[in-house]
Design a protein around this motif. Structure first.
Motif, PDB file in Angstrom:
ATOM      1  N   PRO A 151       0.888  -1.110   0.010  1.00 51.96           N
ATOM      2  CA  PRO A 151      -0.132  -0.182   0.104  1.00 51.96           C
ATOM      3  C   PRO A 151       0.843   1.324  -0.060  1.00 51.96           C
ATOM      4  N   ASP A 152       0.394   2.241  -0.870  1.00 54.63           N
ATOM      5  CA  ASP A 152       1.052   3.559  -1.023  1.00 54.63           C
ATOM      6  C   ASP A 152       0.022   4.590  -0.817  1.00 54.63           C
ATOM      7  N   TRP A 153      -0.132   5.294   0.170  1.00 57.01           N
ATOM      8  CA  TRP A 153      -1.028   6.361   0.312  1.00 57.01           C
ATOM      9  C   TRP A 153      -0.738   7.488  -0.636  1.00 57.01           C
ATOM     10  N   GLU A 154       0.331   7.828  -0.924  1.00 55.83           N
ATOM     11  CA  GLU A 154       0.313   9.056  -2.042  1.00 55.83           C
ATOM     12  C   GLU A 154       0.060   8.709  -3.258  1.00 55.83           C
ATOM     13  N   LEU A 155       0.355   7.382  -3.843  1.00 58.83           N
ATOM     14  CA  LEU A 155       0.000   6.804  -5.016  1.00 58.83           C
ATOM     15  C   LEU A 155      -1.461   6.993  -5.168  1.00 58.83           C
ATOM     16  N   PHE A 156      -2.056   6.362  -3.977  1.00 61.07           N
ATOM     17  CA  PHE A 156      -3.532   6.121  -4.028  1.00 61.07           C
ATOM     18  C   PHE A 156      -4.296   7.488  -4.253  1.00 61.07           C
ATOM     19  N   CYS A 157      -3.712   8.520  -3.626  1.00 60.95           N
ATOM     20  CA  CYS A 157      -4.432   9.671  -3.613  1.00 60.95           C
ATOM     21  C   CYS A 157      -4.235  10.152  -5.066  1.00 60.95           C
ATOM     22  N   PRO A 177       2.900  -5.191   6.029  1.00 58.96           N
ATOM     23  CA  PRO A 177       3.035  -4.396   7.327  1.00 58.96           C
ATOM     24  C   PRO A 177       2.502  -3.015   7.402  1.00 58.96           C
ATOM     25  N   CYS A 178       2.319  -2.132   6.355  1.00 56.57           N
ATOM     26  CA  CYS A 178       1.698  -0.794   6.466  1.00 56.57           C
ATOM     27  C   CYS A 178       0.036  -0.875   6.364  1.00 56.57           C
ATOM     28  N   SER A 179      -0.509  -1.935   6.477  1.00 61.35           N
ATOM     29  CA  SER A 179      -1.838  -2.180   6.059  1.00 61.35           C
ATOM     30  C   SER A 179      -2.996  -1.332   6.873  1.00 61.35           C
ATOM     31  N   ALA A 180      -2.426  -1.516   8.196  1.00 59.61           N
ATOM     32  CA  ALA A 180      -3.530  -0.933   9.068  1.00 59.61           C
ATOM     33  C   ALA A 180      -3.719   0.297   9.144  1.00 59.61           C
ATOM     34  N   GLU A 181      -2.655   1.246   9.028  1.00 59.90           N
ATOM     35  CA  GLU A 181      -2.582   2.605   8.940  1.00 59.90           C
ATOM     36  C   GLU A 181      -3.302   3.011   7.605  1.00 59.90           C
ATOM     37  N   PHE A 182      -2.968   2.356   6.415  1.00 61.58           N
ATOM     38  CA  PHE A 182      -3.478   2.558   4.982  1.00 61.58           C
ATOM     39  C   PHE A 182      -5.132   2.579   5.156  1.00 61.58           C
ATOM     40  N   ILE A 183      -5.547   1.291   5.713  1.00 60.72           N
ATOM     41  CA  ILE A 183      -7.033   1.053   5.895  1.00 60.72           C
ATOM     42  C   ILE A 183      -7.755   2.108   6.407  1.00 60.72           C
ATOM     43  N   SER A 184      -6.887   2.617   7.797  1.00 60.34           N
ATOM     44  CA  SER A 184      -7.594   3.626   8.421  1.00 60.34           C
ATOM     45  C   SER A 184      -7.919   4.998   7.756  1.00 60.34           C
ATOM     46  N   ARG A 185      -6.721   5.252   6.879  1.00 61.34           N
ATOM     47  CA  ARG A 185      -6.904   6.530   6.034  1.00 61.34           C
ATOM     48  C   ARG A 185      -7.824   6.495   5.059  1.00 61.34           C
ATOM     49  N   CYS A 186      -8.041   5.238   4.437  1.00 60.97           N
ATOM     50  CA  CYS A 186      -8.776   5.002   3.380  1.00 60.97           C
ATOM     51  C   CYS A 186     -10.242   5.047   3.944  1.00 60.97           C
TER      52      CYS A 186
END
Length: 391
Positions: A151-157, A177-186
């Protein structure tokens, strides 16, 4: 047709079987009243039900949303063809690809919605399936491993901006490993996170649900061929009450026993999707696709790889087929099966059409007749406008 003009429809309610008169004004169901008719008059009426809502369509009738580039006209054509099938709302689904290809695909869909208000009402969101999924064979399904990534938040945005903020569903695997924070942001941004194509542990799935994941993408498919007896990610997703389960009920992807168990466990959170690919709607035969290579669509409706008929090459049937399968196999009543493909997915996504055939609900309707277990669509209404009428 001007959907502000008053219209009236007389039909049999899909759940009660009783005749009703529907008043449509300004694109909504202004009033619904009971009608007293004799048996002969009732038999002449069609059945009325909510428009079908498909949260996962990759393509239809030879048009592929993942064969980049595709045209705006092709999307409009799919919308028109789906009306013939009773689908009034859907999520075009973009799967794992390069960052540039995904951006181009979602931007094309956005342009269609900006230019056509009715298309914007039919496309209730984009479903991005990947690329943040498992790279493991079996779990990744037909997705190209070369483009799978964490998951890449900047790319998703970046993709969300290109889509005009139309990405409403994101399928990912919470094994990263970074999934939980990414899911919360989504979740905080209004995107439904769905677990799919995963090799996650039970603990990772639990954390994903705690972080906001609320759905499972085509549960039981896009999985490893063999799993530990228990625990495993199938049991965990079934056990998580907050997760809705999307099911492909074409009779090929899941055996009846699995459908029956998931429907019993999930109740109103069991949802029908088609996961249709571009070959759906085409005649039986051999085709070449950009994902699976040479594939065969059998006269029975099963799509498999030409080199190995045991391996499915995607779904070649829409939700109407799934409803017919559930009812013909005695797995669900017509009313329940229809709601699995209409009001339930709408409720999961909190779309206004979740109200179904009720006063003040949007006038998204299907009028149909039954021949044994077959469903024959007679008319389709979208936002009060008759967009399809059978010859």
């Amino acid at each position: 047709m001007d959907n502000r003009k008053r219209q009236q429809i007389q039909a049999l309610h899909y759940r009660t079987g009783e005749p009703i008169l529907i008043d449509i004004q300004r694109g909504v169901l202004a009033a619904i009243t009971s009608v007293q008719l004799d048996e002969e008059a009732k038999r002449a009426l069609p059945i009325v039900a909510p428009g079908l809502v498909d949260l996962q369509i990759n393509g239809f009738a030879g048009i592929d949303f993942n064969d980049i580039p595709f045209t705006e006209a092709s999307i409009s054509k799919v919308i028109e063809l789906l009306w013939r099938e009773g689908v009034t709302s859907f999520c075009p689904t973009i799967i794992t690809n390069s960052a540039e290809a995904i951006e181009q695909a979602v931007a094309t869909i956005d342009r269609v919605c900006q230019g056509d208000p009715l298309a914007a009402q039919c496309i209730v969101g984009i479903h991005l399936e990947g690329p943040f999924i498992s790279p493991e064979d079996g779990a990744k399904g037909a997705h190209d491993k070369a483009y799978i990534r964490p998951p890449d938040w900047e790319l998703f945005c970046r993709w969300q901006a290109a889509s005009g903020q139309r990405i409403r569903i994101l399928t990912l695997s919470p094994e990263w490993p970074c999934s939980a924070e990414f899911i919360s942001r989504c979740t905080a941004s209004g995107v439904m996170v769905s677990i799919g194509h995963t090799a996650a542990t039970t603990e990772q799935i639990q954390l994903a649900v705690e972080s906001g994941a609320r759905m499972s993408t085509h549960l039981g498919n896009g999985t490893h061929l063999t799993l530990p007896r228990h625990p495993n990610y199938m049991w965990e997703q079934l056990a998580q009450d907050q997760l809705a389960s999307c099911l492909i009920a074409d009779g090929f992807h899941l055996p009846d026993q699995v459908l029956k168990v998931v429907m019993k466990v999930k109740g109103p959170k069991a949802i029908l999707v088609s996961d249709a690919v571009a070959i759906c709607g085409l005649p039986a035969g051999t085709y070449t696709t950009h994902v699976g290579g040479e594939v065969v669509l059998t006269p029975e409706g099963r799509l498999h790889l030409a080199q190995n008929e045991q391996l499915l090459a995607g779904s070649a049937q829409l939700q109407r087929w799934g409803i017919e399968h559930l009812t013909s196999r005695g797995l669900a009543t017509l009313a329940d099966a229809w709601e699995m493909a209409s009001t339930r997915p709408a409720a999961c996504m909190d779309f206004p059409i979740k109200e179904g055939v009720e006063a003040h609900a949007p006038a998204d309707l299907v009028l149909f007749r039954r021949e044994a277990h077959r469903i024959i669509v007679e008319m389709t209404y979208k936002a009060g406008e008759c967009v399809y009428q059978r010859d």
